[in-house]
Design a protein around this motif. Sequence first.
Motif, mmCIF file in Angstrom:
data_model
loop_
_atom_site.group_PDB
_atom_site.id
_atom_site.type_symbol
_atom_site.label_atom_id
_atom_site.label_comp_id
_atom_site.label_asym_id
_atom_site.label_seq_id
_atom_site.Cartn_x
_atom_site.Cartn_y
_atom_site.Cartn_z
ATOM 1 N N LYS A 394 0.899 -1.252 -0.069
ATOM 2 C CA LYS A 394 0.062 0.100 0.053
ATOM 3 C C LYS A 394 0.885 1.186 0.031
ATOM 4 O O LYS A 394 1.984 1.189 0.669
ATOM 5 C CB LYS A 394 -0.934 -0.027 1.182
ATOM 6 C CG LYS A 394 -1.943 1.121 1.293
ATOM 7 C CD LYS A 394 -2.693 0.877 2.769
ATOM 8 C CE LYS A 394 -3.788 2.271 2.595
ATOM 9 N NZ LYS A 394 -4.543 1.995 3.657
ATOM 10 N N PRO A 395 0.464 2.263 -0.864
ATOM 11 C CA PRO A 395 1.305 3.557 -1.035
ATOM 12 C C PRO A 395 1.510 4.166 0.542
ATOM 13 O O PRO A 395 0.719 3.948 1.358
ATOM 14 C CB PRO A 395 0.765 4.447 -1.693
ATOM 15 C CG PRO A 395 -0.259 3.533 -2.540
ATOM 16 C CD PRO A 395 -0.584 2.515 -1.697
ATOM 17 N N LEU A 396 2.590 4.831 0.702
ATOM 18 C CA LEU A 396 2.946 5.870 1.813
ATOM 19 C C LEU A 396 2.064 6.780 1.704
ATOM 20 O O LEU A 396 1.740 7.580 0.690
ATOM 21 C CB LEU A 396 4.195 6.052 1.791
ATOM 22 C CG LEU A 396 5.309 5.071 2.021
ATOM 23 C CD1 LEU A 396 6.854 5.321 1.811
ATOM 24 C CD2 LEU A 396 5.188 4.425 3.700
ATOM 25 N N PRO A 397 1.859 7.494 2.925
ATOM 26 C CA PRO A 397 0.811 8.785 3.092
ATOM 27 C C PRO A 397 1.348 9.880 2.236
ATOM 28 O O PRO A 397 0.627 10.917 1.513
ATOM 29 C CB PRO A 397 0.795 9.010 4.226
ATOM 30 C CG PRO A 397 1.395 7.804 5.283
ATOM 31 C CD PRO A 397 2.167 7.067 4.309
ATOM 32 N N PHE A 398 2.741 10.296 2.300
ATOM 33 C CA PHE A 398 3.133 11.265 1.610
ATOM 34 C C PHE A 398 3.957 11.070 0.140
ATOM 35 O O PHE A 398 4.496 9.850 0.083
ATOM 36 C CB PHE A 398 4.172 12.144 2.393
ATOM 37 C CG PHE A 398 3.357 12.529 3.618
ATOM 38 C CD1 PHE A 398 2.683 13.804 3.513
ATOM 39 C CD2 PHE A 398 3.794 12.088 4.954
ATOM 40 C CE1 PHE A 398 2.133 14.274 4.509
ATOM 41 C CE2 PHE A 398 3.073 12.652 6.114
ATOM 42 C CZ PHE A 398 2.214 13.688 5.920
ATOM 43 N N GLN A 399 4.178 11.743 -0.779
ATOM 44 C CA GLN A 399 4.863 11.429 -1.975
ATOM 45 C C GLN A 399 6.072 12.477 -2.165
ATOM 46 O O GLN A 399 6.222 13.227 -2.858
ATOM 47 C CB GLN A 399 3.983 11.729 -3.036
ATOM 48 C CG GLN A 399 3.016 10.600 -3.297
ATOM 49 C CD GLN A 399 3.538 9.323 -3.285
ATOM 50 O OE1 GLN A 399 4.291 8.697 -4.095
ATOM 51 N NE2 GLN A 399 3.033 8.159 -2.455
ATOM 52 N N ASP A 400 7.167 12.320 -1.212
ATOM 53 C CA ASP A 400 8.016 13.177 -0.915
ATOM 54 C C ASP A 400 9.335 12.538 -1.845
ATOM 55 O O ASP A 400 10.487 13.321 -1.983
ATOM 56 C CB ASP A 400 8.471 13.404 0.297
ATOM 57 C CG ASP A 400 7.424 14.347 1.112
ATOM 58 O OD1 ASP A 400 6.830 14.943 0.768
ATOM 59 O OD2 ASP A 400 7.725 14.406 2.575
ATOM 60 N N GLY A 401 9.202 11.680 -2.346
ATOM 61 C CA GLY A 401 10.263 10.866 -3.079
ATOM 62 C C GLY A 401 9.594 10.047 -4.344
ATOM 63 O O GLY A 401 8.383 10.063 -4.488
ATOM 64 N N ASP A 402 10.549 9.256 -4.962
ATOM 65 C CA ASP A 402 9.854 8.303 -6.217
ATOM 66 C C ASP A 402 10.633 6.963 -5.816
ATOM 67 O O ASP A 402 11.821 6.879 -5.645
ATOM 68 C CB ASP A 402 10.204 9.133 -7.562
ATOM 69 C CG ASP A 402 9.727 10.318 -7.603
ATOM 70 O OD1 ASP A 402 8.529 10.547 -7.784
ATOM 71 O OD2 ASP A 402 10.364 11.685 -7.524
ATOM 72 N N PRO A 403 9.976 5.996 -6.501
ATOM 73 C CA PRO A 403 10.510 4.808 -6.584
ATOM 74 C C PRO A 403 11.660 4.998 -7.891
ATOM 75 O O PRO A 403 11.611 5.543 -8.599
ATOM 76 C CB PRO A 403 9.493 4.068 -7.000
ATOM 77 C CG PRO A 403 8.353 4.551 -7.712
ATOM 78 C CD PRO A 403 8.668 6.027 -7.022
ATOM 79 N N LEU A 404 12.627 4.063 -7.428
ATOM 80 C CA LEU A 404 13.910 4.068 -8.521
ATOM 81 C C LEU A 404 13.707 3.090 -9.776
ATOM 82 O O LEU A 404 14.488 3.160 -10.669
ATOM 83 C CB LEU A 404 14.979 3.712 -7.841
ATOM 84 C CG LEU A 404 15.626 4.879 -6.775
ATOM 85 C CD1 LEU A 404 16.682 4.186 -5.905
ATOM 86 C CD2 LEU A 404 15.685 5.999 -7.175
ATOM 87 N N GLN A 405 12.633 2.220 -9.626
ATOM 88 C CA GLN A 405 12.227 1.406 -10.980
ATOM 89 C C GLN A 405 12.276 1.867 -12.272
ATOM 90 O O GLN A 405 12.966 1.301 -13.227
ATOM 91 C CB GLN A 405 11.081 0.895 -10.583
ATOM 92 C CG GLN A 405 10.935 -0.354 -9.724
ATOM 93 C CD GLN A 405 10.872 -0.090 -8.134
ATOM 94 O OE1 GLN A 405 11.002 1.206 -7.760
ATOM 95 N NE2 GLN A 405 10.615 -1.032 -7.279
ATOM 96 N N PRO A 406 12.124 3.207 -12.440
ATOM 97 C CA PRO A 406 11.969 3.554 -13.857
ATOM 98 C C PRO A 406 13.572 3.813 -14.339
ATOM 99 O O PRO A 406 13.917 3.607 -15.520
ATOM 100 C CB PRO A 406 11.504 5.012 -13.823
ATOM 101 C CG PRO A 406 10.486 4.910 -12.845
ATOM 102 C CD PRO A 406 11.073 4.041 -11.699
#
Length: 524
Positions: A394-406
């Motif tokens: 499940k996603p985290l509450p904040f979006q202060d970063g990005d997954p490195l998968q791309p």
Amino acid sequence: MPNAPASINRRTLLAGALASQALKAQQPAAQANAPNILHIMTDQQQWATLAGRSLCQTPHLNKLAQSGMLFERSYTPSAVCCPARAMILSGAYHWHNGVYNQIHSPPSVHRDMNPDVVLYSNRLRDAGYRLGYVGKWHASWVRTPLDFGFHEVADLQGCDPKLIAKLNTNPDGVERVRNGLKSTSVRRFSWPGSEPFDMWGYREGPVEATPEYYRAECAIRMLRRFAHGNQPWHLEAHFVEPHDPYMPLKKYLDHYDPRAIPVAKSFGDTFAGKPGLHRRESQTWGAITEDDYRTSRAHYYAYTEQVDAQIGRVLAALEETGQADNTLVVVTADHGDTVGAHRMWIKGCIPYEECYRVPLIVRWPGHVQPGSHTNRLVQTHDLAYTYIAAAGAKPLPFQDGDPLQPLFANPAGPAWRDQILCAYYGGEFLYTQRIAITERFKYVFNGFDIDECYDLANDPEEMTNLVSTGELAPQVDDMRARLYELMNKFDDPFGDLTSKTAPMKGDRYCAPRYLPRGRRLREG
């Protein structure tokens, strides 16, 4: 009657099976093919210590990089221990997770993360992972990893000792070798009001008696046990080394000749046109010489090589379990160390690359091309989003970063971000900094003095403050505008606070009191 025992046995077995099924139903099921995650972190390790970037020898980390991805522009979001660690775990900036400075020092702003904080460990547990934590914590003084989804801990440090005393911190019964080391001090310092303290030296004795060997052994035993389970697992191994004082075993120190270590140009920094705190910080170390620079680096490199050997043991144990092909392995550090650059040591308010740029290696067979590398700007708290995405949690509450998968799929990442934000509220002294970094420039907003801007491409040792010289004024102004953009994007209280969660919008008493708005350059 002869059939009664069999009947009873069948009923007992059926009841047991039903109870087992009910228990399993209560446990979350991990998604198919969810990878194991091995997170290894060192403390105060420079970006330049691996992959042949310096004379430091790190054969195990170099081998890991050859089988995975090496990040060339990886940064800590805050160059001090506790905020950096809380950000990695939560994926959220200070004002979102509640840790602003050191949680264990007397002037701590907050000794705990916010009550409602959610860490990736919480999400991974909900997704069916088995979680273990080994070593240094330092994300909360009043709560342990067990309060944030981890199932067990080993060799735990970095929170209230009274809490640790109540826990089983040696679940695998690892024998600890004690009193086997002899320490020799080589260099002591005394700050203006302090008693003398050791800064570097060496130890003699068996490697088995070192703290990092014991910590690695705790991680290895836990890893092997997890590998025999039927759940995907997440294991963290946090080493204290090469944090000062630099005290390697003599056998590693003998690998380095201080005379062969080049002295950085920054050692001669005059601090002209820079904030006064830079000069003052340098002066606290007293009269130092180029020999101090060289010998400190020799000890620091040896200490780094020593912890590299223990990381190698953990990685070898993973291979022995047969689960390496389905394990996402990450090695990074909480922050760096100046190690003599600009005539300073350790970390903190000084925004130089030696403190903020950190090692980052990711290996994930089938997802990361062996031997790949990327120059894109990433931060260590991006790992929280990377782990969540890999686990399908499940996603985290904040979006202060990005997954490195791309970037795993395309290291050049043309759609990747072109600027990052670092934030600092002080360690033992409280003051505000914000840092915007792009491919070429670094802008530092200092709430306590003049700002800084460095051309990292043409001035990699950060000797010339463009704010003071007036050079490249349009580019400096562009960086100011970018800094406001980043603060606003992440709901920074020093920005304009346009989000609905802010109690009130930012005003002239915040960053605008000192920081001009700037104006973006338009390409072409």
